[in-house]
Design a protein around this motif. Structure first.
Motif, short mmCIF file in Angstrom:
data_model
loop_
_atom_site.label_atom_id
_atom_site.label_comp_id
_atom_site.label_asym_id
_atom_site.label_seq_id
_atom_site.Cartn_x
_atom_site.Cartn_y
_atom_site.Cartn_z
N SER A 47 -49.32 -14.37 -53.43
CA SER A 47 -50.71 -14.78 -53.68
C SER A 47 -50.72 -16.04 -54.52
O SER A 47 -49.86 -16.27 -55.36
N CYS A 48 -51.70 -16.88 -54.26
CA CYS A 48 -51.87 -18.13 -54.99
C CYS A 48 -52.27 -17.80 -56.43
O CYS A 48 -53.15 -16.98 -56.66
N LEU A 55 -50.67 -15.70 -48.77
CA LEU A 55 -50.10 -16.56 -47.74
C LEU A 55 -48.61 -16.27 -47.63
O LEU A 55 -48.01 -15.70 -48.55
N ALA A 60 -45.92 -21.26 -49.19
CA ALA A 60 -46.36 -21.42 -50.58
C ALA A 60 -45.65 -22.58 -51.25
O ALA A 60 -44.51 -22.91 -50.94
N CYS A 69 -51.28 -22.15 -52.92
CA CYS A 69 -51.62 -22.35 -51.51
C CYS A 69 -51.76 -23.83 -51.17
O CYS A 69 -51.65 -24.19 -50.01
N SER A 70 -51.98 -24.69 -52.16
CA SER A 70 -52.12 -26.12 -51.89
C SER A 70 -51.71 -26.91 -53.13
O SER A 70 -51.62 -26.36 -54.24
#
Length: 96
Positions: A47-48, A55, A60, A69-70
């Motif tokens: 998880s972010c 994701l 990741a 996530c980004s």
């Protein structure tokens, strides 16, 4: 008139034979069919640390404080960590 009809029928038969042969797949005796693709195995999900979205671990982005996530979420999280560390440092200096 009969000659013309004969040539039309002959050309139609030739066109049919050529089209029929062209439409059939060629048979290769030594060619093997391609093996089916390997089934994809389930991938570990993370998880972010910024938004909590789940994701695949391969997608990741690692950073200070976890997986993201980004790049924008990684930068925002690291900026918030730096601000918290700076505030903690000012508080420690004031206490001394």
């Amino acid at each position: 008139m009969i000659k013309l009809l004969f040539w039309i029928v002959l050309l139609a038969v030739i066109a049919f034979v050529i089209g029929f042969k062209r439409g059939r797949p060629t048979r290769r005796d030594n060619a093997r069919p391609a093996p089916p693709p390997a089934p994809r195995l389930p991938e570990h999900m993370v998880s972010c640390a910024e938004c909590g979205m789940h994701l695949p671990a391969s997608d990741a982005l690692p950073g200070r404080g976890g997986q993201f996530c980004s790049a924008a979420h990684r930068a925002a999280h690291e900026h918030r960590l730096e601000a918290a560390e700076a505030a903690r440092g000012r508080r420690d200096d004031a206490a001394t």
